[in-house]
Scaffold this motif. Structure first.
Motif, PDB file in Angstrom:
ATOM      1  N   ARG A  32      12.094   0.073  -3.817  1.00 27.87           N
ATOM      2  CA  ARG A  32      11.496   0.924  -4.828  1.00 27.87           C
ATOM      3  C   ARG A  32      11.721   2.407  -4.550  1.00 27.87           C
ATOM      4  NH1 ARG A  32       6.728   2.903  -2.677  1.00 27.87           N
ATOM      5  NH2 ARG A  32       5.944   1.817  -0.846  1.00 27.87           N
ATOM      6  N   LEU A  33      11.674   3.196  -5.601  1.00 23.65           N
ATOM      7  CA  LEU A  33      11.730   4.643  -5.482  1.00 23.65           C
ATOM      8  C   LEU A  33      10.423   5.174  -4.913  1.00 23.65           C
ATOM      9  CD1 LEU A  33      13.364   5.540  -8.917  1.00 23.65           C
ATOM     10  CD2 LEU A  33      14.423   5.811  -6.678  1.00 23.65           C
ATOM     11  N   SER A  34      10.495   6.362  -4.369  1.00 21.27           N
ATOM     12  CA  SER A  34       9.286   6.992  -3.832  1.00 21.27           C
ATOM     13  C   SER A  34       8.795   8.049  -4.817  1.00 21.27           C
ATOM     14  CB  SER A  34       9.589   7.647  -2.486  1.00 21.27           C
ATOM     15  OG  SER A  34       8.475   8.386  -2.028  1.00 21.27           O
TER      16      SER A  34
ATOM     17  N   GLY B 196      12.360   1.391   3.234  1.00 20.39           N
ATOM     18  CA  GLY B 196      13.524   1.195   4.091  1.00 20.39           C
ATOM     19  C   GLY B 196      14.682   2.067   3.645  1.00 20.39           C
ATOM     20  N   ILE B 197      15.637   2.262   4.559  1.00 22.60           N
ATOM     21  CA  ILE B 197      16.796   3.104   4.236  1.00 22.60           C
ATOM     22  C   ILE B 197      18.052   2.534   4.879  1.00 22.60           C
ATOM     23  CG2 ILE B 197      16.690   4.684   6.210  1.00 22.60           C
ATOM     24  CD1 ILE B 197      17.145   6.957   4.099  1.00 22.60           C
ATOM     25  N   ASN B 198      19.193   2.772   4.239  1.00 26.83           N
ATOM     26  CA  ASN B 198      20.488   2.288   4.727  1.00 26.83           C
ATOM     27  C   ASN B 198      21.547   3.375   4.606  1.00 26.83           C
ATOM     28  OD1 ASN B 198      19.532  -0.462   5.021  1.00 26.83           O
ATOM     29  ND2 ASN B 198      19.712  -0.656   2.789  1.00 26.83           N
ATOM     30  N   PHE B 199      22.560   3.286   5.460  1.00 26.81           N
ATOM     31  CA  PHE B 199      23.752   4.117   5.293  1.00 26.81           C
ATOM     32  C   PHE B 199      24.633   3.496   4.214  1.00 26.81           C
ATOM     33  CE2 PHE B 199      22.480   5.493   9.496  1.00 26.81           C
ATOM     34  CZ  PHE B 199      22.843   6.822   9.517  1.00 26.81           C
ATOM     35  N   LEU B 200      25.368   4.334   3.511  1.00 22.12           N
ATOM     36  CA  LEU B 200      26.318   3.865   2.515  1.00 22.12           C
ATOM     37  C   LEU B 200      27.740   3.929   3.066  1.00 22.12           C
ATOM     38  CD1 LEU B 200      25.117   5.448  -0.863  1.00 22.12           C
ATOM     39  CD2 LEU B 200      24.803   3.112  -0.044  1.00 22.12           C
TER      40      LEU B 200
ATOM     41  N   GLU C 153      14.331   9.838  -6.549  1.00 18.67           N
ATOM     42  CA  GLU C 153      15.756   9.675  -6.292  1.00 18.67           C
ATOM     43  C   GLU C 153      15.978   8.663  -5.174  1.00 18.67           C
ATOM     44  OE1 GLU C 153      17.813  13.329  -5.747  1.00 18.67           O
ATOM     45  OE2 GLU C 153      17.161  14.171  -7.666  1.00 18.67           O
ATOM     46  N   TYR C 154      17.218   8.134  -5.129  1.00 18.79           N
ATOM     47  CA  TYR C 154      17.531   7.088  -4.162  1.00 18.79           C
ATOM     48  C   TYR C 154      18.263   7.598  -2.930  1.00 18.79           C
ATOM     49  CZ  TYR C 154      16.232   2.674  -6.425  1.00 18.79           C
ATOM     50  OH  TYR C 154      15.531   1.611  -6.944  1.00 18.79           O
ATOM     51  N   THR C 155      19.065   8.674  -3.071  1.00 19.91           N
ATOM     52  CA  THR C 155      19.991   9.038  -2.004  1.00 19.91           C
ATOM     53  C   THR C 155      19.781  10.462  -1.508  1.00 19.91           C
ATOM     54  OG1 THR C 155      21.687   9.830  -3.555  1.00 19.91           O
ATOM     55  CG2 THR C 155      21.750   7.486  -2.949  1.00 19.91           C
ATOM     56  N   ALA C 156      20.373  10.711  -0.339  1.00 22.81           N
ATOM     57  CA  ALA C 156      20.442  12.058   0.234  1.00 22.81           C
ATOM     58  C   ALA C 156      21.724  12.157   1.039  1.00 22.81           C
ATOM     59  CB  ALA C 156      19.233  12.354   1.107  1.00 22.81           C
ATOM     60  N   ASN C 157      22.283  13.355   1.122  1.00 19.27           N
ATOM     61  CA  ASN C 157      23.532  13.581   1.842  1.00 19.27           C
ATOM     62  C   ASN C 157      23.313  14.489   3.040  1.00 19.27           C
ATOM     63  OD1 ASN C 157      24.867  12.140  -0.193  1.00 19.27           O
ATOM     64  ND2 ASN C 157      25.238  13.988  -1.386  1.00 19.27           N
ATOM     65  N   THR C 158      24.171  14.332   4.029  1.00 18.91           N
ATOM     66  CA  THR C 158      24.218  15.275   5.139  1.00 18.91           C
ATOM     67  C   THR C 158      25.670  15.419   5.567  1.00 18.91           C
ATOM     68  OG1 THR C 158      23.221  15.891   7.261  1.00 18.91           O
ATOM     69  CG2 THR C 158      23.967  13.609   7.034  1.00 18.91           C
TER      70      THR C 158
ATOM     71  N   THR D 173       0.826  -1.189   0.000  1.00 17.47           N
ATOM     72  CA  THR D 173       0.000   0.000   0.000  1.00 17.47           C
ATOM     73  C   THR D 173       0.870   1.253   0.000  1.00 17.47           C
ATOM     74  OG1 THR D 173      -0.092   0.139   2.406  1.00 17.47           O
ATOM     75  CG2 THR D 173      -1.735  -1.247   1.332  1.00 17.47           C
ATOM     76  N   PHE D 174       0.267   2.383  -0.378  1.00 20.67           N
ATOM     77  CA  PHE D 174       0.995   3.638  -0.441  1.00 20.67           C
ATOM     78  C   PHE D 174       1.352   4.164   0.947  1.00 20.67           C
ATOM     79  CE2 PHE D 174      -1.063   3.690  -4.638  1.00 20.67           C
ATOM     80  CZ  PHE D 174       0.055   3.896  -5.421  1.00 20.67           C
ATOM     81  N   SER D 175       0.764   3.620   1.984  1.00 22.63           N
ATOM     82  CA  SER D 175       1.079   4.065   3.341  1.00 22.63           C
ATOM     83  C   SER D 175       2.341   3.403   3.879  1.00 22.63           C
ATOM     84  CB  SER D 175      -0.098   3.775   4.278  1.00 22.63           C
ATOM     85  OG  SER D 175      -0.317   2.368   4.364  1.00 22.63           O
ATOM     86  N   ASP D 176       2.841   2.389   3.194  1.00 24.80           N
ATOM     87  CA  ASP D 176       4.063   1.727   3.634  1.00 24.80           C
ATOM     88  C   ASP D 176       5.246   2.681   3.517  1.00 24.80           C
ATOM     89  OD1 ASP D 176       3.236  -1.504   2.200  1.00 24.80           O
ATOM     90  OD2 ASP D 176       2.694  -0.590   4.118  1.00 24.80           O
ATOM     91  N   LYS D 177       6.118   2.686   4.518  1.00 25.42           N
ATOM     92  CA  LYS D 177       7.322   3.505   4.476  1.00 25.42           C
ATOM     93  C   LYS D 177       8.471   2.701   3.872  1.00 25.42           C
ATOM     94  CE  LYS D 177       6.376   6.518   8.445  1.00 25.42           C
ATOM     95  NZ  LYS D 177       6.916   7.006   9.744  1.00 25.42           N
TER      96      LYS D 177
END
Length: 270
Positions: A86-88, A33-37, A122-127, A27-31
């Protein structure tokens, strides 16, 4: 009887079909997953990886002094996270937080107050995580960077990739000056540098920089050959070191260079 069996089979097939659909449809309500690179740094080049073994950065202030940045008290570590699967179709916010690490000094870090955003498609983000110079010598300080899931639009991905470790140490081993111990200091360096001091040698390193190793080598292994020592050893750079100390003290009135115990840093005059 045959009709009852047919009815039972039909119900069973319907239940199986429903269960399969429930497992396959997300469903679209599913969040997501995310990982550190992983982060790899070579010279001025940075690359990122999807492995599990290099989710850390190690900073030794020895290398910072050797680059001439004696007064650098704060540094930065770039970090990247990546969606799993999957992408968001909508932007996702990811917020970070820091945790202490048992058995090590607590590294003082600054984590951005605002969440970073993984843009739609997009897949990634930086901080960037800022760290402070350790408050003591030769002790490793650590901070574990993790996702603040309570304030993020994502959930944990792969278990082994849920944190990024930052390790900082201000370590200066006697081997860097070709000594077995700093107890041997007077035999090789006292005549040109004066009494040993941990802050003193860090300052000297920051002045001589790339030639420090070469100069120390000649100061130790050619000490019985004064001409070589004066031309290639630490002694060669003392006018430059003394001038740098004078400049530092003039630029820091009331906060002249001292050891941590308050002893002023001085050098024998030529």
């Amino acid at each position: 009887m045959k009709q009852k069996y047919s009815y039972a089979i039909a119900l069973w097939l319907a239940a199986c079909f429903t269960a399969c659909n429930e497992e396959e449809v997300q469903t679209f309500s599913d969040k997501p997953g995310i990982n550190f690179l992983e982060r790899y740094e070579s010279s001025n080049n940075v690359s990122w990886g999807n492995g599990y073994t290099h989710l850390y950065s190690t900073i030794n202030y020895y290398d910072i002094y050797a680059s001439g940045k004696y007064e650098m008290t704060e540094g930065e570590v770039p970090i990247r996270v990546q969606l799993e699967g999957r992408l968001s179709e909508i932007p996702l916010k990811v917020k970070f937080k820091a945790q202490p690490v048992d058995g090590f000094g607590e590294l003082e870090v600054t984590v951005p107050e605002e969440a970073v955003e993984i843009k739609a498609g997009e897949y990634t983000a930086n901080t960037v995580i800022k760290y402070k110079k350790p408050s003591s010598y030769d002790k490793e300080f650590r901070a574990q960077i993790v996702i603040d899931y309570a304030n993020s639009d994502v959930v944990a991905g792969t278990k082994e990739r849920q944190s990024y470790l930052i390790k900082v140490i201000d370590e200066f081993k006697p081997e860097k000056m070709y000594l077995n111990s700093f107890d041997d200091w007077n035999d090789y360096y006292q005549s040109c540098l004066g009494a040993y001091g941990p802050e003193k040698i860090r300052f000297v390193l920051s002045v001589i920089k790339d030639w420090f190793d070469f100069a120390c080598y000649y100061s130790v292994y050619y000490r019985d050959y004064p001409d070589y020592v004066s031309y290639y050893g630490i002694q060669k750079y003392m006018p430059e070191v003394i001038a740098a100390l004078e400049t530092y003290n003039k630029e820091h009135p009331g906060a002249e260079l001292k050891e941590q115990d308050g002893t002023p840093v001085t050098f024998p005059q030529p």
